[in-house]
Design an enzyme around this catalytic site. Structure first.
Site, PDB file in Angstrom:
ATOM      1  CG  ASP A 160      -2.296   0.592   0.912  1.00 47.10           C
ATOM      2  OD1 ASP A 160      -2.319   1.773   0.526  1.00 47.10           O
ATOM      3  OD2 ASP A 160      -3.326  -0.092   1.055  1.00 47.10           O
ATOM      4  CG  HIS A 234      -5.128   4.079   0.298  1.00 47.64           C
ATOM      5  ND1 HIS A 234      -4.671   2.804   0.019  1.00 47.64           N
ATOM      6  CD2 HIS A 234      -6.380   4.138  -0.195  1.00 47.64           C
ATOM      7  CE1 HIS A 234      -5.606   2.137  -0.620  1.00 47.64           C
ATOM      8  NE2 HIS A 234      -6.660   2.916  -0.776  1.00 47.64           N
ATOM      9  CB  SER A 596      -9.200   0.718  -0.747  1.00 48.56           C
ATOM     10  OG  SER A 596      -8.466   0.742  -1.927  1.00 48.56           O
TER      11      SER A 596
END
Length: 815
Positions: A160, A234, A596
């Site tokens: 990620d 994220h 996600s």
């Protein structure tokens, strides 16, 4: 943009005019499948679902041997300085990534010992309440010793955007001491500024991969950080959903929105940063990250990343360096959860295709944040806003941003957006409710609700209202936390009611300037969530099937997505320097949506299953999750999916397996599934070999294994689902189940299908001792050709209470 797996539009800057990154695969087995035969190097191959022993001298010697071969071919073919090798891939695939010219790539293609040369391509990125919604604290964590043992000794790897290691969700102090992890051998980079390790006893590995991004000229060290530091939020968010600490107070703007927890709060976190803020990532970097993660010994991989579309470099979706690397990971016993993609609600929008991957769709859970605006004429307008109320029993004057400009010449700044306090008259705003327009700037991210809050606070407003006057298709409204009273009116008709009331109540002179503001209103309390029974639902953005087998979008005989998990408005950790979401810049937590967010839910729940059943294969874990999932919502109705109506408004329709796969995850049932549909490396190869359009030569290029056609048809792959994309006449498929319960059990088998296809099962019942396997068959016959898929299911009901269900999809064709 506020969806987790997103599209990045960026022009690629190349270091030279012609050089590009290519991924080259070589003849000869990688470590995972090398069975010996090369002079002086003993076998390093693992059996299906077995970990690589990377500390073994045999593995180290063979790895060096492969790397020398990669260097040798480049050195023999090209002059020094005319190319740059970025990575050697040794564990899961045998090959390398190099920055070379297209002419050099062509030379490599023709070189002896080279199997394939693929031009690198891009990938994109694809909680306080969901543990309770999923029943973890009451039904799951107690079976493993409580939340302070949930996920013990399991390592989840995250490919990620990195991690913010200082977040309390990742702290290792104030917890029971963590013991050693003999099976994990990851490394930890140091922060280049503080010289402190990115790891603690919770974060056990932290590396970054950016060679391809640098070679493409896309990497900016000022914002991308040449370290595992999260550059956009994220990565921290996904890691916290899967494995964040339990009971972390989620505070923002002086309010507490609950306590955050990961699905497996005791699991360890291993970070492999290969995604970056502005451009997403490159496959060469992602493959290097996965290769390293498996080498290091992760148990689970969480991937909130996927290609922009089916890869055009290979004929099929299943065979490319990215999916082939993941096949190697699964062979090494690593469970892979991947986000399905955010291209919904349209068909064939999935970006996760292969049978060895668990593809996760996104659900809306039962929590909604609602608010209301009460007008002086008594009308109450519904909206959303995670904010406190204005003072009770009091109405405040409403003033429109357009009517309180300091100078009309500043209108070039679109003052109705309320992004710049300096263009508005503080004297007229102070103590009143400021009305702002929700323009297209909010949709594209150049304006944010966070800035509206800052503007209203700076001007001393009592609160703010954001008015939506028209809605572009695909616009998604999310509640944003605010320290002052605020509301977003998303229904255009309600917005018109407010505008009409404001215009009627406001007197103006002949130039249009306001003489007196007489419209009034008050804002309700939006801090408390409302819990809905009509949950879960498939989120609008969640990518849909059918699954595709090639870049011409032909249907595959494999159902995707596999499973549904919460992915809408998920609270989790954020990094203060993360600018990925304009509404959460500088914050420690964020409330965001996307597949996600769904994938790490499954990664964390898979860690709980693996903790209870450490010997289970990735396919067994996947089967347990899928066959115990539910297609019924909390109100007892069949699952529904968000979809566009003819007028492009969002509506609800009956969901199908193309929306949710097998159904919504049920963690408690997954711990004790009764039966599993197991599969290993040879089964995956059998699926590839029997899928039309894939040449045996191509399969051998990526797997170093000759084809075996015993499976006869890809629909016979032992998946916990059945898909036949071209059913002509009658077809029979087989499935093999294994009893993983500790007692003998008799199962009755039934099947049902929509009327255009007849379905039968054989045998109608079977008895299995613990550990025993049995095969059953499912026969489908076309009754009528409708031109659309028919949906159904096979159920196996056990005498001791186990219930096993698999979805069936088939498209009938004329002979």
């Amino acid at each position: 943009m506020d969806i987790g797996l997103r599209i990045f539009v960026v022009s690629m800057l190349l270091v030279t005019v012609t050089a590009e990154v290519y991924i080259v695969t070589m003849e000869g087995d990688p470590i995972i499948s090398y069975k010996g035969g090369e002079n002086g190097f003993e076998a390093t191959a693992v059996e299906s679902d077995e970990k690589i022993d990377t500390s073994s001298e045999l593995v180290t010697l063979y790895a060096r041997h492969l790397e020398r071969k990669h260097d040798m071919i480049l050195g023999m073919l090209f002059e020094e300085g005319s190319y740059k090798k970025l990575y050697s891939y040794k564990h899961l695939i045998n090959g390398f990534a190099a920055h070379v010219s297209p002419e050099q790539a062509e030379t490599l293609r023709r070189a002896p010992g080279v199997r394939s040369v693929d031009k690198d391509w891009k990938v994109r990125r694809l909680t306080t309440h969901t543990p309770e919604f999923l029943g973890l604290p009451t039904d799951v964590w107690p079976t493993g010793g409580g939340f302070d043992r949930a996920g013990e000794d399991i390592v989840i790897g995250f490919v990620d955007s990195g991690i913010y290691p200082h977040h309390p969700s990742f702290a290792s102090h104030h917890r029971l001491p963590y013991g050693p992890l003999p099976h994990y051998k990851g490394k930890c980079e140091e922060d280049p500024h503080t010289k402190k390790s990115f790891c603690n006893r919770k974060i056990v590995g932290a590396l970054h991969f950016a060679e391809a991004a640098k070679a493409a000229g896309a990497f900016n060290p000022d914002i991308d950080y040449a370290s595992p530091m999260d550059g956009d939020g994220h990565g921290s968010h996904t890691a916290a959903i899967a494995a964040g600490n339990n009971g972390i107070p989620l505070r923002m703007h002086g309010y507490e929105f609950g306590k955050a927890s990961g699905m497996a709060p005791r699991a360890r976190i291993a970070v492999y940063k290969a995604l970056y803020r502005l451009f997403g990532g490159f496959v060469a970097d992602v493959v290097a990250a996965i290769d390293q993660a498996v080498h290091d010994g992760v148990d689970i991989l969480s991937l909130s990343v996927g290609p922009n579309s089916p890869p055009t470099t290979t004929k099929t979706t299943f065979l490319n360096p990215f999916d082939a690397t993941l096949l190697g990971a699964v062979k090494a016993g690593v469970f892979v959860a991947q986000a399905a993609g955010n291209g919904g609600p349209f068909p064939k929008t999935l970006v996760s295709y292969s049978p060895w991957i668990t593809t996760v769709a996104a659900a809306i859970d039962d929590r909604r944040y609602k608010n209301h605006l009460t007008l002086g004429n008594g009308k109450m307008l519904a909206g959303m806003g995670l904010s406190p109320p204005t003072r009770p029993h009091r109405l405040y004057t409403l003033v429109s941003a357009n009517d309180v400009l300091l100078d009309s010449s500043v209108s070039k700044y679109n003052p109705s957006d309320c992004q710049r306090p300096e263009v508005l008259n503080k004297k007229l705003v102070e103590g009143n409710i400021l009305l702002c327009g929700y323009s297209f700037n909010f949709v594209v991210g150049t304006a944010s609700i966070k800035k509206v809050v800052a503007t209203a606070k700076h001007l001393g407003a009592a609160g703010f209202v954001l008015v939506v006057e028209n809605v572009s298709p695909g616009t998604k409204f999310d509640p944003v936390p605010s320290a002052i009273p605020g509301i977003l009116i998303t229904d255009v008709s309600k917005s018109m009611d407010l505008i009409d009331y404001y215009n009627v109540s406001t007197s103006r002179d002949w130039t249009g300037r306001v003489k007196s503001f007489k419209a009034e209103g008050s804002i309700g309390d939006g801090l408390a969530p409302v819990l809905h029974k009509s949950a879960p639902q498939v989120a609008l953005f969640s990518a849909r099937g059918p699954n595709t087998k090639d870049f011409s979008f032909q249907d595959a005989d494999l159902l995707k997505p596999d499973i549904l998990a919460p992915g809408y408005l998920i609270w989790a950790a954020w990094c203060p320097n993360g600018t990925d979401e304009p509404n959460y810049v500088g914050e420690g937590f964020a409330l965001i949506s996307g597949t996600s967010m769904a994938a790490p839910h499954i990664a964390g729940i898979a860690a709980l299953v693996k903790q209870k059943h450490p010997q289970w294969s990735p396919a067994a874990i996947k089967s347990a999750l899928m066959t115990t999932s539910t297609v019924i919502d909390r109100a007892g109705r069949l699952l529904q999916a968000q979809q566009y109506s003819d007028t492009e408004a969002v509506t609800l329709v009956k969901a199908t397996p193309f929306d949710y796969g097998s159904g919504h995850v049920n963690p408690s049932a997954a711990l004790d599934p009764g039966l599993i549909f197991d599969a290993g490396y040879e089964d995956y190869l059998g699926f590839l070999c029997t899928t039309p359009g894939i040449s045996a030569h191509e399969i051998r290029n990526y797997s170093n294994t000759p084809c075996n056609y015993d499976m006869k048809h890809p629909s016979n792959f032992n998946a916990p689902s059945i898909a036949v994309s071209h059913l002509v006449g009658t077809q029979t498929v087989t499935r093999r189940v294994t009893n993983v319960a500790e007692v003998e059990e008799t199962y009755t088998i039934t099947a049902r299908m929509q009327p255009s296809i007849a379905i039968e099962v054989n045998p109608p019942a079977m008895t299995l001792r613990p550990g025993a396997s049995r095969t059953f068959s499912v026969t489908m016959t076309v009754r009528s050709v409708s031109g659309v898929y028919s949906f159904g299911e096979v159920k196996l009901k056990g005498s001791r209470g186990h219930k096993v269900r698999i979805p069936v999809v088939a498209l009938g064709h004329r002979r």
